[in-house]
Design an enzyme around this catalytic site. Structure first.
Site, PDB file in Angstrom:
ATOM      1  N   ASP A  31       0.861  -1.182   0.000  1.00 31.19           N
ATOM      2  CA  ASP A  31       0.000   0.000   0.000  1.00 31.19           C
ATOM      3  C   ASP A  31       0.897   1.231   0.000  1.00 31.19           C
ATOM      4  OD1 ASP A  31      -1.775   2.161   0.926  1.00 31.19           O
ATOM      5  OD2 ASP A  31      -3.189   0.563   1.407  1.00 31.19           O
ATOM      6  N   ILE A  32       0.598   2.201  -0.862  1.00 28.12           N
ATOM      7  CA  ILE A  32       1.459   3.396  -0.925  1.00 28.12           C
ATOM      8  C   ILE A  32       1.261   4.316   0.282  1.00 28.12           C
ATOM      9  CG2 ILE A  32       1.753   3.429  -3.429  1.00 28.12           C
ATOM     10  CD1 ILE A  32      -0.378   5.688  -3.501  1.00 28.12           C
ATOM     11  N   HIS A  95     -10.253  -6.062  -2.446  1.00 26.06           N
ATOM     12  CA  HIS A  95      -8.903  -6.276  -1.935  1.00 26.06           C
ATOM     13  C   HIS A  95      -8.927  -6.501  -0.428  1.00 26.06           C
ATOM     14  CE1 HIS A  95      -9.654  -1.940  -1.718  1.00 26.06           C
ATOM     15  NE2 HIS A  95      -8.791  -1.887  -0.726  1.00 26.06           N
TER      16      HIS A  95
END
Ligand SMILES: [Zn+2]
Length: 131
Positions: A31-32, A95
């Protein structure tokens, strides 16, 4: 593949990501905006908007993959445990968040909670059950 979906673009390499793992059906990447470092997202490569849109065979497989990835993320980050989360309101491509957690990370262990008013719990249960 949905052309305006950021996660579809990630699985096709059209948007860069830091890949953790993939096979023919699934893709996992960092995850950014991590809750803690190593926060990983696991997605089916095929586009399904929500968990409830995702076929059962894909769901069965993705949770087995999530279990395997939990161990890898936990070992790789030296986390005390991993929280799995399906938020449902963020990117509309199903997700699973795998979030490394530490006993002293200062984050909430769960959401803020409420108390049921008298008999409200059985009313809600009846609505859910459909009686
Ligand atoms: Zn998508």
């Amino acid at each position: 593949m949905k052309t305006d979906c950021i996660f579809c673009k990630i699985t096709e390499g059209k948007i860069p990501s830091v890949k953790i793992w993939e096979d023919s059906d699934f893709f996992a990447f960092l995850d950014i905006n991590p809750v803690n470092y190593g926060h990983t997202l696991l997605i089916p490569k095929k586009h399904y908007e929500r968990m409830e849109d995702t076929p059962e065979d894909i769901l069965k497989k993705i949770f087995v993959k999530a279990k395997v990835l939990m161990e890898k993320v936990k070992n790789g980050t030296k986390a005390d445990y991993i929280t799995l989360s399906i938020v449902g309101l963020d990117v509309p491509h199903f997700h699973i968040h795998l979030i490394p957690r530490y006993f002293n990370d200062g984050l909430a262990t769960f959401w803020p909670t409420k108390k049921y008013e008298l008999k409200k719990d059985t009313e809600i249960a009846k609505k859910i059950i459909g009686k």
